[in-house]
Design a protein around this motif. Structure first.
Motif, PDB file in Angstrom:
ATOM      1  N   THR A 161     -18.232   8.941 -11.368  1.00  0.00           N
ATOM      2  CA  THR A 161     -17.450   7.733 -10.346  1.00  0.00           C
ATOM      3  C   THR A 161     -15.968   7.905 -10.631  1.00  0.00           C
ATOM      4  O   THR A 161     -15.260   7.783  -9.669  1.00  0.00           O
ATOM      5  N   LEU A 162     -15.545   8.318 -11.896  1.00  0.00           N
ATOM      6  CA  LEU A 162     -14.039   8.519 -12.181  1.00  0.00           C
ATOM      7  C   LEU A 162     -13.642   9.619 -11.194  1.00  0.00           C
ATOM      8  O   LEU A 162     -12.537   9.809 -10.951  1.00  0.00           O
ATOM      9  N   ARG A 163     -14.227  10.765 -11.199  1.00  0.00           N
ATOM     10  CA  ARG A 163     -13.944  11.871 -10.353  1.00  0.00           C
ATOM     11  C   ARG A 163     -13.725  11.466  -8.853  1.00  0.00           C
ATOM     12  O   ARG A 163     -12.654  11.757  -7.983  1.00  0.00           O
ATOM     13  N   LYS A 164     -14.563  10.468  -8.314  1.00  0.00           N
ATOM     14  CA  LYS A 164     -14.297   9.951  -6.865  1.00  0.00           C
ATOM     15  C   LYS A 164     -13.025   9.080  -6.840  1.00  0.00           C
ATOM     16  O   LYS A 164     -12.474   9.443  -5.502  1.00  0.00           O
ATOM     17  N   LYS A 165     -12.750   8.594  -7.976  1.00  0.00           N
ATOM     18  CA  LYS A 165     -11.520   7.593  -7.842  1.00  0.00           C
ATOM     19  C   LYS A 165     -10.285   8.312  -8.132  1.00  0.00           C
ATOM     20  O   LYS A 165      -9.176   7.802  -8.114  1.00  0.00           O
TER      21      LYS A 165
END
Length: 676
Positions: A161-165
Motif C-alpha cells: 500500500t505504501l509503495r502505491k501511495k
C-alpha cells in the motif's frame, strides 16, 4: 451515545453510552413474585413484539405457551424470547428519555491503515518506523511458523500500500524474516489427530504427564452429563494445531443453537509439569507481551481457519471523571485505589455483586424480572451521593432493583465491558465454525486481549453469573436463560426491524455469553505456549542487551583499560558476567527460597523430580509454625518465580519445581502472599 458498527455480514451491533441518569429497563411497577411482568397490561405491546421476533428466529408459526415459572422445558421452548424482551425493555427505557443515545457508525479504515494499526497493536511498530528496537526483534524471534506468516502477510499488505501511495521507502521483508524471496510462502503444518489434544503436530509429545483427576481443570455441566468429553492441552499453539477443516464444519444457515446444557462438551485441561497459570499470576510487563502474542496468534488462528479477522475502529468515548455510573473502569479504579490500594474491581460493582450473592441468588427470575424503574432511578441518585461516604443503606435495596442497577452499570460504561474491536469477527467465526473447541480457543485469545480493568471486572461478573445458574432449582434461571438476559446488556442490538441475519447474530451473542459462563475457569488461564514464548522473548531481549553492552564503544574502552591494569587474560568472546547473586556456589538442582515475612527467611532446598511448589510451602509452614506472626500464618502464601526469563510468576502449587528450575535457572524463589 450508541455506537453502531457493521461487518461484512451487515450485522448491526450497538453499545449504549447514556449522558443522563438512566433507570432500569422495564415497567413502573413493584416486583410481584407470582405475577411475571410480561403478563401485565403495560407490557403486552412489548410481549407481542418479542413473540413476533421470536417466531421469525425459530420459524414457528404458533408461539408456545408462555409461563416464566414453569419447568425448564417450557422455558426453553420460548427460544430467544427473553433476549428480545430484554432488548425491548432497554429500548423503551431509552425512548422515555431515561437513556439518551445517538448512533455512531464505524467507518472502514483507508487501505493499509488497519495493517499499520495491527502492527502497532502487536508491538511491531518498529516495522513501520524502520527503527532497530530490541523489543521488536525479540518478539519476532519467538514466533511460530503460522504466527510469522500472519505477521508477514500484514506487513506485505502494508508495504504494498505504501509503495502505491509513494509515501516513503519501506523495509524489505527479507530484512525482517531473513528469507530469500520478498514474498515467501509458508506450507501448512502437517498435523495428525491424537486422543489427548484433538489435533497435534507429528512427532511432538505432550509436555504434560498423567495426573490424578483432582489435578486438572474440569469445565463441564454439573448435571445432565454431556455426551462429549475432550481434553485440552496448551503446549502447542492453536494455529499450529489446526488441520484442514471440511466444509461440513460450517453451521447450516438456518440452524439454531442447541440450548440444552448437554449440548456443550465437557473439557478437561490436564496440568502440565509447570502447572496452570492464571491471568493474575504474571507481572503486568509479561501480560503486555501476552497481549502482543495473543493478537498475533488470534490472527494466525483465523488465517488457518480461512476466516477473515476484521477489526472495528472504535471511537474512544470520554466518560465522566467522577461518580459511579457512566465512568470509565480505569477512572473508577484510580479513585477506588485511593481508599483500597491494589483493588482490581470497582467498589460499587463489588458491592452490587455482594448484595445479590447474599440475598438474591434464590430469587425467582433474578436478572430477568425487572425491579421498579422509579425506585432504581432514586437508588442510583442516592448511590451517587452517599456511596463513598459510606452512608448508603443497602438493606433498603430489593434484589431485583439491585440486579437492575448491576445491568445499568454495565450498559452505561463509556467503553463496553467486552471490547468491541473483534466482536463481529468472533461472531462470524461462531457462525461459520460449529466445533465448540475452536470457538473456545478463539474466545480464549480474545480474553487475553482485554484490558486489565475490563478483564478483572468481567471475571468477577462471570463468577456471579455462575452462582446464579448453580441456583437454578430455586431461581428458575438456567444457563441459556441467564445468557439471553445478559447478552443484550453486553452486546446491545437496536431491536428494530430485526432481519434474519441480525437475529442469528443475537442468538450468537447469547451463545458467546453461555461459553463465557460455562468455561470461565479455562478462559482465565494463560496458555502455556504463550508463557513459553514470553520466556524466549525475555531471553532474546536480555541477550540483545548484553551484546549491546559488550559492543558499546565506551564500555569496550573501559574494559580494555581495566584489563591492562589488572593484567587479566582476555575473556573469551561472548562470555557474560552475571550479577553476584547469580554467582553463588549452590549446587545443581538446589534452590534457595526466601520468605521475608517468616521468622526463618531463607532455606536451601534440594529438588528432585517429584518436588512440587506446595511441598516447599509446607516445609516453610512447618519450620515457621511457631515463630511467625498470626497475621502471616493467616495469609495464603504462594511460591513466586522472579527474574531470569520471567518478570514475576506466581506458581501453581502442583508445579514440579525441578522442571520450572530448569526452564529458568537464573530465577529467584520467594514465598509471599498471592496478589488478590
Amino acid at each position: 451515545l450508541t455506537m453502531e458498527m457493521k461487518d461484512s455480514g451487515s450485522v448491526v451491533l450497538t453499545a449504549y453510552h447514556p449522558h443522563s441518569p438512566a433507570r432500569i429497563p422495564g415497567m413502573e411497577q413493584s416486583f410481584v413474585q407470582d405475577i411475571p411482568p410480561s403478563h401485565s397490561p403495560s407490557s403486552r405491546k412489548s410481549l407481542s413484539r418479542c413473540r413476533r421476533v421470536n417466531r421469525m428466529l425459530s420459524n414457528e408459526s404458533i408461539p408456545p405457551a408462555f409461563s416464566r415459572s414453569n419447568s425448564q422445558a417450557s422455558v426453553d421452548s420460548t427460544s430467544m424470547e427473553d433476549f428480545w424482551c430484554e432488548v425491548e425493555s432497554i429500548k423503551e427505557s431509552r425512548e422515555d428519555g431515561s437513556e439518551e443515545a445517538m448512533l455512531l457508525e464505524f467507518k472502514p479504515a483507508d487501505e493499509g491503515e488497519l495493517e499499520a494499526e495491527w502492527l502497532q497493536d502487536v508491538g511491531l511498530s518498529t516495522l513501520i518506523s524502520g527503527a532497530e528496537e530490541e523489543d521488536g526483534q525479540a518478539l519476532l524471534s519467538t514466533l511460530t511458523r503460522t504466527q510469522a506468516a500472519a505477521v508477514q502477510k500484514r506487513y506485505n499488505t502494508y508495504t504494498q500500500t505504501l509503495r502505491k501511495k509513494n509515501k516513503h521507502t519501506v523495509r524489505d521483508v527479507r530484512d525482517i524474516f531473513g528469507t530469500s524471496d520478498s514474498s515467501p510462502t509458508f506450507e501448512t503444518v502437517p498435523v495428525s489427530p491424537v486422543s489427548s489434544n484433538g489435533i497435534q503436530l507429528p512427532g511432538q509429545k505432550p509436555v504434560w504427564k498423567s495426573v490424578s483427576s483432582k489435578s486438572c481443570l474440569d469445565c463441564g455441566t454439573d448435571k445432565g452429563s454431556p455426551s462429549i468429553t475432550e481434553e485440552l492441552s496448551y503446549d502447542v499453539s492453536f494455529s499450529e494445531s489446526i488441520a484442514v477443516l471440511p466444509k461440513t464444519q460450517e453451521w447450516p444457515k438456518n440452524q439454531r443453537f442447541k440450548k440444552e446444557d448437554s449440548a456443550l462438551p465437557k473439557f478437561i485441561v490436564r496440568k502440565s509439569r509447570f502447572g496452570l497459570t492464571e491471568v493474575g499470576d504474571l507481572s503486568p510487563e509479561d501480560m503486555k507481551k501476552i497481549r502482543y502474542l495473543s493478537l498475533i496468534e488470534l490472527t494466525a488462528f483465523y488465517d488457518a481457519l480461512g476466516v477473515e479477522l476484521k477489526r472495528n475502529r472504535a471511537e474512544r468515548v470520554r466518560g465522566r471523571e467522577n461518580g459511579l455510573f457512566g465512568v470509565p473502569l480505569t477512572v473508577l479504579l484510580e479513585n477506588d485505589q485511593k481508599k483500597v490500594p491494589g483493588i482490581k474491581v470497582p467498589l460499587i460493582f463489588q458491592k452490587l455483586l455482594l448484595k445479590l450473592e447474599e440475598t438474591g441468588l434464590e430469587t425467582e427470575g433474578i436478572l430477568r424480572v425487572p425491579g421498579s424503574a422509579s425506585r432504581v432511578k432514586n437508588l442510583r441518585q442516592e448511590l451517587e451521593a452517599k456511596f463513598y461516604e459510606d452512608t448508603f443503606d443497602w438493606d433498603q435495596v430489593r434484589n431485583n432493583d439491585a440486579a437492575g442497577l448491576l445491568k445499568m452499570f454495565i450498559r452505561e460504561l463509556p467503553s463496553p465491558l467486552f471490547t468491541v474491536e473483534y466482536l463481529p469477527a468472533f461472531i462470524t467465526l461462531v457462525e461459520k465454525i460449529s466445533k465448540i473447541k475452536l470457538q473456545l480457543q478463539a474466545l480464549h485469545l480474545l480474553i487475553m486481549l482485554m484490558p486489565e480493568a475490563n478483564r478483572d471486572t468481567a471475571k468477577a461478573f462471570l463468577r456471579f453469573l455462575k452462582k446464579v445458574v448453580a441456583n437454578e432449582g430455586k431461581n428458575k434461571m438456567n444457563l441459556w436463560n441467564v445468557s439471553m438476559i445478559v447478552a443484550p446488556n453486553l452486546f446491545i442490538y437496536k431491536g428494530k426491524r430485526a432481519n434474519q441475519q441480525e437475529m442469528q447474530a443475537a442468538a450468537t451473542t447469547a451463545h458467546i455469553v453461555r461459553l463465557l459462563i460455562r468455561y470461565q475457569d479455562i478462559l482465565w488461564t494463560v496458555p502455556s505456549f504463550l508463557i513459553s514464548q514470553v520466556r524466549k522473548m525475555n531471553e532474546a531481549a536480555m541477550n540483545n542487551s548484553k551484546r549491546q553492552l559488550m559492543f558499546d564503544k565506551g564500555v569496550r574502552k573501559l574494559l580494555r583499560r581495566k584489563t591492562m591494569e589488572r593484567e587479566r587474560p582476555e575473556r573469551p568472546e561472548g562470555a557474560v558476567t552475571f550479577p553476584p547473586y547469580l554467582q553463588s556456589d549452590i549446587p545443581e538442582g538446589v534452590i534457595r527460597v526466601y520468605a521475608p515475612l517468616h521468622s526463618k527467611v531463607s532455606m536451601a532446598i534440594q529438588l528432585n523430580s517429584q518436588t512440587k511448589a506446595k511441598d516447599i510451602l509446607a516445609r516453610f509452614h512447618c519450620e515457621n509454625s511457631r515463630g511467625s506472626s498470626p497475621n502471616v500464618r493467616g495469609q495464603i502464601q504462594s511460591l513466586h518465580e522472579i527474574g531470569g526469563n520471567i518478570g514475576q510468576h506466581c506458581l501453581d502449587p502442583d508445579a514440579f519445581m525441578l522442571d520450572v528450575y530448569r526452564a529458568n535457572p537464573q530465577a529467584e524463589w520467594v514465598i509471599k502472599p498471592k496478589a488478590s
